[in-house]
Design an enzyme around this catalytic site. Sequence first.
Site, short mmCIF file in Angstrom:
data_model
loop_
_atom_site.label_atom_id
_atom_site.label_comp_id
_atom_site.label_asym_id
_atom_site.label_seq_id
_atom_site.Cartn_x
_atom_site.Cartn_y
_atom_site.Cartn_z
CG HIS A 57 -1.69 1.32 1.38
ND1 HIS A 57 -3.41 1.19 1.78
CD2 HIS A 57 -1.71 2.72 0.55
CE1 HIS A 57 -3.71 1.65 1.43
NE2 HIS A 57 -3.20 2.68 0.99
NE ARG A 61 1.03 11.51 -2.64
CZ ARG A 61 -0.27 11.12 -1.76
NH1 ARG A 61 -1.86 10.57 -3.09
NH2 ARG A 61 -0.17 11.36 -1.11
CG ASN A 92 -5.12 7.95 -4.04
OD1 ASN A 92 -4.25 6.95 -4.44
ND2 ASN A 92 -5.42 8.13 -3.08
CD GLU A 143 -6.03 3.89 -0.83
OE1 GLU A 143 -7.64 3.80 0.90
OE2 GLU A 143 -5.68 4.24 -0.12
CG HIS A 177 -10.22 3.86 3.06
ND1 HIS A 177 -9.46 5.13 2.88
CD2 HIS A 177 -10.56 4.69 4.15
CE1 HIS A 177 -9.13 6.11 3.79
NE2 HIS A 177 -10.13 6.00 4.47
CG HIS A 222 -5.77 2.45 5.49
ND1 HIS A 222 -6.88 2.00 5.49
CD2 HIS A 222 -5.43 3.18 4.75
CE1 HIS A 222 -8.03 2.84 4.44
NE2 HIS A 222 -6.69 3.55 4.30
CG ASP A 289 -1.96 4.88 3.95
OD1 ASP A 289 -1.82 4.88 2.43
OD2 ASP A 289 -2.84 4.95 4.33
O1 DOR Z 1 -4.45 9.17 5.03
C1 DOR Z 1 -4.67 9.29 3.85
N1 DOR Z 1 -3.77 9.66 2.39
N2 DOR Z 1 -5.56 8.17 3.64
C2 DOR Z 1 -5.89 8.12 1.90
O2 DOR Z 1 -6.10 6.85 2.15
C3 DOR Z 1 -5.39 8.14 0.76
C4 DOR Z 1 -3.58 9.66 1.10
C5 DOR Z 1 -3.57 9.57 0.20
O3 DOR Z 1 -3.35 9.45 -1.02
O4 DOR Z 1 -3.25 11.24 -0.40
#
Ligand code: DOR
Length: 428
Positions: A57, A61, A92, A143, A177, A222, A289
Amino acid sequence: MLPCCDLILKNLLMPDGLISDISINDGYVIHSGLSEKSEKVIDCSDYICLPGAVDMHVHMRGGQKQSHKETWESGSKSAVAGGVTTVVDQPNTIPSITNAETFTDRLNEAKKAAFCNFGINGGVQHDSRIDEMYRAGALAFGETFFAESSYGSAVDAQFLKESFLKISKINALATIHAETVLEGVDDSLFNHDILRSQQGEAEAVDLVLKTAPSDLKLHFCHLSSPLSIERIHKRSNTTFEVMPHHLFLSTEMFGEKDGKAKVNPPLRHERTRQQLWEKWNDIDVIASDHAPHTLSEKTSYEFHSVPSGLPGVETMMPLLMAMVIEKKISLNSLIQKTVYNPSRILGIESSGYIKGCKGDFALYPKKTAKIKADLLHSHAGWTPYEGMQGVFPDIVIIGGDIVYDKGEFYRGSGRWIKGKGYIANKSK
Ligand code: DOR
């Protein structure tokens, strides 16, 4: 005499207490026992030698809009310098990964720059083409945001049900999530924890479990509280991960308005953090994460506008190795949760000590050192673990190639790990 393997790790202390040599050739362990011959030999007597960790996980970016937070180069260097040899990137991104084209663009970006092995997940949102991403090589799906978070909009239960059916039909892994978000003023760590509460997380877990078809392979991302963990083991085919920040950090360690510690699911109170450790034996996977945002993004806004997420791929194994050295957890349990279990859940080849395993290893010294942001490699440029104890690997090996040696990086054989649905040139 010609060498007969690429690398030998000599005098390696195995988790069962025996000392052995490991021979690696063409990326894989070919022998464990008395060594073969090789021009390259590393004496491991002074090290704790672990199979390379899989962090299932991370948010690497990159792209045009987020490279100031992280790139595949900086993020994968961060991974390697922390003993992680495989990362699984979450969809994401900007743009998010929803079809073969966005998937392939992401893949090409990673292929050019990554220093470690990597898999890429497909996103599950209203415009997603799941089959198409599966054929393009998505490793898993999600997620999926069952509660909105940074760069992720929430999906509803009906949509989740339909998506789960599609994912179970192709026998892929769905990752989720699960949180419940209440309306209210999100102006402090205290209130962030209330609006996205432990109870709400547990209720979301219940709802997801009800929504999932029985044959779906389901993985919860998480989980932050024992309440949620207690719900999970009622269903087969279900696994979950816990993050280092929920094990090592609590709201009490930060100022009430400190946006640096804002993350979803939120940090909990100290008591919950300690109770989470009591669940150590039940935890399937530890993943980071890794969600890098820069220091300026985390400190320049009012709390409610601060992006959620913490950098962590480089500090995950070091923090946990410090726990091993302090004899608070066993080495075996750490290897299970960071190597064997994530590999099994993802359905990928595992690194390990025996013949046939991938030849990925990290060599850790037997002493702890202070974690310092200045020494880390993420573009985030800060760490929530500043000053804590960690054990960082001196040497990291991927597929028998040294990719990291005391601060120096070398491009080795880090490669893309395709999902099982991959069909070359047939993603559409
Ligand atoms: O705190 C978080 N930041 N939780 C997530 O599920 C996404 C992540 C992010 O991509 O910044």
